[in-house]
Write a protein that holds these residues in place. Structure first.
Motif, PDB file in Angstrom:
ATOM      1  N   ALA A  44       0.884   2.915 -13.846  1.00 25.20           N
ATOM      2  CA  ALA A  44       1.279   3.461 -12.800  1.00 25.20           C
ATOM      3  C   ALA A  44       0.291   3.652 -11.772  1.00 25.20           C
ATOM      4  O   ALA A  44       0.103   3.432 -10.634  1.00 25.20           O
ATOM      5  CB  ALA A  44       2.178   4.657 -12.879  1.00 25.20           C
ATOM      6  N   ARG A  45      -1.043   4.135 -12.425  1.00 27.51           N
ATOM      7  CA  ARG A  45      -2.181   4.142 -11.578  1.00 27.51           C
ATOM      8  C   ARG A  45      -2.456   3.010 -11.115  1.00 27.51           C
ATOM      9  O   ARG A  45      -3.192   2.903  -9.981  1.00 27.51           O
ATOM     10  CB  ARG A  45      -3.201   4.720 -12.550  1.00 27.51           C
ATOM     11  CG  ARG A  45      -3.128   6.284 -12.593  1.00 27.51           C
ATOM     12  CD  ARG A  45      -4.536   6.898 -13.113  1.00 27.51           C
ATOM     13  NE  ARG A  45      -4.773   6.570 -14.348  1.00 27.51           N
ATOM     14  CZ  ARG A  45      -4.456   7.030 -15.622  1.00 27.51           C
ATOM     15  NH1 ARG A  45      -3.567   8.232 -15.476  1.00 27.51           N
ATOM     16  NH2 ARG A  45      -4.693   6.763 -16.678  1.00 27.51           N
ATOM     17  N   ARG A  46      -2.568   1.823 -11.720  1.00 27.26           N
ATOM     18  CA  ARG A  46      -2.890   0.380 -11.341  1.00 27.26           C
ATOM     19  C   ARG A  46      -1.930   0.212 -10.171  1.00 27.26           C
ATOM     20  O   ARG A  46      -2.313  -0.501  -9.087  1.00 27.26           O
ATOM     21  CB  ARG A  46      -2.744  -0.632 -12.343  1.00 27.26           C
ATOM     22  CG  ARG A  46      -3.844  -0.818 -13.474  1.00 27.26           C
ATOM     23  CD  ARG A  46      -3.543  -1.660 -14.536  1.00 27.26           C
ATOM     24  NE  ARG A  46      -4.498  -1.411 -15.536  1.00 27.26           N
ATOM     25  CZ  ARG A  46      -4.296  -1.578 -16.985  1.00 27.26           C
ATOM     26  NH1 ARG A  46      -3.139  -2.278 -17.129  1.00 27.26           N
ATOM     27  NH2 ARG A  46      -5.178  -1.393 -17.805  1.00 27.26           N
ATOM     28  N   ILE A  47      -0.640   0.242 -10.277  1.00 31.72           N
ATOM     29  CA  ILE A  47       0.357  -0.034  -9.384  1.00 31.72           C
ATOM     30  C   ILE A  47       0.029   0.716  -8.069  1.00 31.72           C
ATOM     31  O   ILE A  47      -0.017   0.157  -6.863  1.00 31.72           O
ATOM     32  CB  ILE A  47       1.800   0.092  -9.586  1.00 31.72           C
ATOM     33  CG1 ILE A  47       1.919  -0.881 -10.667  1.00 31.72           C
ATOM     34  CG2 ILE A  47       2.737   0.039  -8.523  1.00 31.72           C
ATOM     35  CD1 ILE A  47       3.373  -0.708 -11.398  1.00 31.72           C
ATOM     36  N   THR A  48      -0.509   2.085  -7.989  1.00 26.95           N
ATOM     37  CA  THR A  48      -0.644   2.842  -7.110  1.00 26.95           C
ATOM     38  C   THR A  48      -1.923   2.388  -6.319  1.00 26.95           C
ATOM     39  O   THR A  48      -2.080   2.501  -4.846  1.00 26.95           O
ATOM     40  CB  THR A  48      -0.761   4.417  -7.570  1.00 26.95           C
ATOM     41  OG1 THR A  48       0.152   4.744  -8.128  1.00 26.95           O
ATOM     42  CG2 THR A  48      -1.250   5.334  -6.325  1.00 26.95           C
ATOM     43  N   ALA A  49      -3.059   2.008  -7.060  1.00 28.84           N
ATOM     44  CA  ALA A  49      -4.105   1.374  -6.521  1.00 28.84           C
ATOM     45  C   ALA A  49      -3.732   0.061  -5.697  1.00 28.84           C
ATOM     46  O   ALA A  49      -4.279  -0.010  -4.791  1.00 28.84           O
ATOM     47  CB  ALA A  49      -5.254   1.249  -7.535  1.00 28.84           C
ATOM     48  N   LYS A  50      -2.857  -0.751  -6.108  1.00 29.37           N
ATOM     49  CA  LYS A  50      -2.495  -1.618  -5.588  1.00 29.37           C
ATOM     50  C   LYS A  50      -1.640  -1.564  -4.218  1.00 29.37           C
ATOM     51  O   LYS A  50      -2.129  -2.176  -2.995  1.00 29.37           O
ATOM     52  CB  LYS A  50      -1.724  -2.751  -6.566  1.00 29.37           C
ATOM     53  CG  LYS A  50      -1.314  -3.897  -5.639  1.00 29.37           C
ATOM     54  CD  LYS A  50      -0.739  -4.945  -6.841  1.00 29.37           C
ATOM     55  CE  LYS A  50      -1.581  -5.590  -7.744  1.00 29.37           C
ATOM     56  NZ  LYS A  50      -1.302  -6.694  -8.495  1.00 29.37           N
ATOM     57  N   ALA A  51      -1.065  -0.407  -4.308  1.00 30.94           N
ATOM     58  CA  ALA A  51      -0.271   0.075  -3.133  1.00 30.94           C
ATOM     59  C   ALA A  51      -1.219   0.604  -2.049  1.00 30.94           C
ATOM     60  O   ALA A  51      -1.357   0.158  -0.990  1.00 30.94           O
ATOM     61  CB  ALA A  51       0.716   1.453  -3.342  1.00 30.94           C
ATOM     62  N   MET A  52      -2.406   1.246  -2.354  1.00 33.72           N
ATOM     63  CA  MET A  52      -3.368   1.618  -1.263  1.00 33.72           C
ATOM     64  C   MET A  52      -3.903   0.553  -0.826  1.00 33.72           C
ATOM     65  O   MET A  52      -4.438   0.474   0.463  1.00 33.72           O
ATOM     66  CB  MET A  52      -4.362   2.386  -2.314  1.00 33.72           C
ATOM     67  CG  MET A  52      -5.152   3.282  -1.278  1.00 33.72           C
ATOM     68  SD  MET A  52      -4.578   4.204  -0.175  1.00 33.72           S
ATOM     69  CE  MET A  52      -4.179   5.865  -1.120  1.00 33.72           C
ATOM     70  N   ASP A  53      -4.291  -0.673  -1.488  1.00 33.09           N
ATOM     71  CA  ASP A  53      -5.080  -1.879  -0.996  1.00 33.09           C
ATOM     72  C   ASP A  53      -4.009  -2.406  -0.149  1.00 33.09           C
ATOM     73  O   ASP A  53      -4.430  -2.882   0.880  1.00 33.09           O
ATOM     74  CB  ASP A  53      -5.170  -2.750  -2.205  1.00 33.09           C
ATOM     75  CG  ASP A  53      -6.382  -2.465  -3.016  1.00 33.09           C
ATOM     76  OD1 ASP A  53      -7.174  -1.248  -2.594  1.00 33.09           O
ATOM     77  OD2 ASP A  53      -6.515  -2.645  -4.123  1.00 33.09           O
ATOM     78  N   LEU A  54      -2.743  -2.422  -0.350  1.00 32.98           N
ATOM     79  CA  LEU A  54      -1.809  -2.981   0.701  1.00 32.98           C
ATOM     80  C   LEU A  54      -1.856  -2.282   1.963  1.00 32.98           C
ATOM     81  O   LEU A  54      -1.878  -2.808   3.165  1.00 32.98           O
ATOM     82  CB  LEU A  54      -0.265  -3.085   0.027  1.00 32.98           C
ATOM     83  CG  LEU A  54       0.044  -3.974  -1.020  1.00 32.98           C
ATOM     84  CD1 LEU A  54       1.332  -3.529  -1.552  1.00 32.98           C
ATOM     85  CD2 LEU A  54      -0.163  -5.456  -0.522  1.00 32.98           C
ATOM     86  N   ILE A  55      -1.773  -0.988   1.952  1.00 37.02           N
ATOM     87  CA  ILE A  55      -1.910  -0.069   3.205  1.00 37.02           C
ATOM     88  C   ILE A  55      -3.167  -0.418   3.799  1.00 37.02           C
ATOM     89  O   ILE A  55      -2.995  -0.707   5.092  1.00 37.02           O
ATOM     90  CB  ILE A  55      -1.559   1.225   2.633  1.00 37.02           C
ATOM     91  CG1 ILE A  55      -0.348   1.558   2.373  1.00 37.02           C
ATOM     92  CG2 ILE A  55      -2.203   2.410   3.992  1.00 37.02           C
ATOM     93  CD1 ILE A  55      -0.139   3.048   1.774  1.00 37.02           C
ATOM     94  N   VAL A  56      -4.171  -0.507   3.144  1.00 35.04           N
ATOM     95  CA  VAL A  56      -5.652  -0.727   3.802  1.00 35.04           C
ATOM     96  C   VAL A  56      -5.347  -2.100   4.633  1.00 35.04           C
ATOM     97  O   VAL A  56      -5.925  -2.317   5.728  1.00 35.04           O
ATOM     98  CB  VAL A  56      -6.531  -0.633   2.903  1.00 35.04           C
ATOM     99  CG1 VAL A  56      -7.842  -1.387   3.520  1.00 35.04           C
ATOM    100  CG2 VAL A  56      -6.810   0.652   2.426  1.00 35.04           C
ATOM    101  N   GLN A  57      -4.927  -3.158   3.938  1.00 35.42           N
ATOM    102  CA  GLN A  57      -4.722  -4.395   4.463  1.00 35.42           C
ATOM    103  C   GLN A  57      -3.797  -4.473   5.639  1.00 35.42           C
ATOM    104  O   GLN A  57      -4.024  -5.035   6.757  1.00 35.42           O
ATOM    105  CB  GLN A  57      -4.121  -5.460   3.403  1.00 35.42           C
ATOM    106  CG  GLN A  57      -5.106  -5.818   2.430  1.00 35.42           C
ATOM    107  CD  GLN A  57      -4.350  -6.633   1.408  1.00 35.42           C
ATOM    108  OE1 GLN A  57      -3.181  -6.756   1.343  1.00 35.42           O
ATOM    109  NE2 GLN A  57      -5.066  -7.327   0.591  1.00 35.42           N
TER     110      GLN A  57
END
Length: 121
Positions: A44-57
């Motif tokens: 879940a932490r990996r998915i959350t980190a990927k989600a944060m990357d999506l928001i930054v993009q």
């Protein structure tokens, strides 16, 4: 449980990104992803980190103006302060207040604080 395919991973990251965009903390989002998809906290932490990357993009692509972003951050921080007051979490209130002060440019001049002290004799 079988490994999730690319489409399922994108769906999970999208779910987490939506929660982050609503102002939830990474810890809350990680917990929600864990519960929603029956995953380990690590996954879940990996998915959350990927989600944060999506928001930054997304922010980079839409070239959002700074005043709009600051206004949104201030609203989220004020909500965090309110929750902290309601839940008697003074450290959370203090952390949000500090960030508001920094965002609003109300912090004391750092040069003032670093000057030598005068002693009167």
């Amino acid at each position: 449980m079988k490994k999730a395919n690319k489409q399922e991973m994108e769906l999970r990251a999208g779910f987490a990104a939506d929660l982050l965009a609503q102002g939830h903390s990474c810890t809350v989002v990680t917990t929600r992803v864990t519960e929603e998809y029956a995953l380990s906290r690590r996954q879940a932490r990996r998915i959350t980190a990927k989600a944060m990357d999506l928001i930054v993009q997304d922010f980079e692509e839409i070239n959002i103006e700074r005043p709009q972003m600051v206004a949104k951050l201030l609203v989220n921080l004020e909500q965090g302060m309110q929750k902290g007051l309601t839940n008697n979490q003074s450290s959370g209130v203090a952390a949000c207040a500090r960030q508001i002060i920094l965002l609003a440019g109300l912090a004391a001049d750092s040069q003032y604080n670093s000057r030598g002290r005068r002693t009167f004799q």
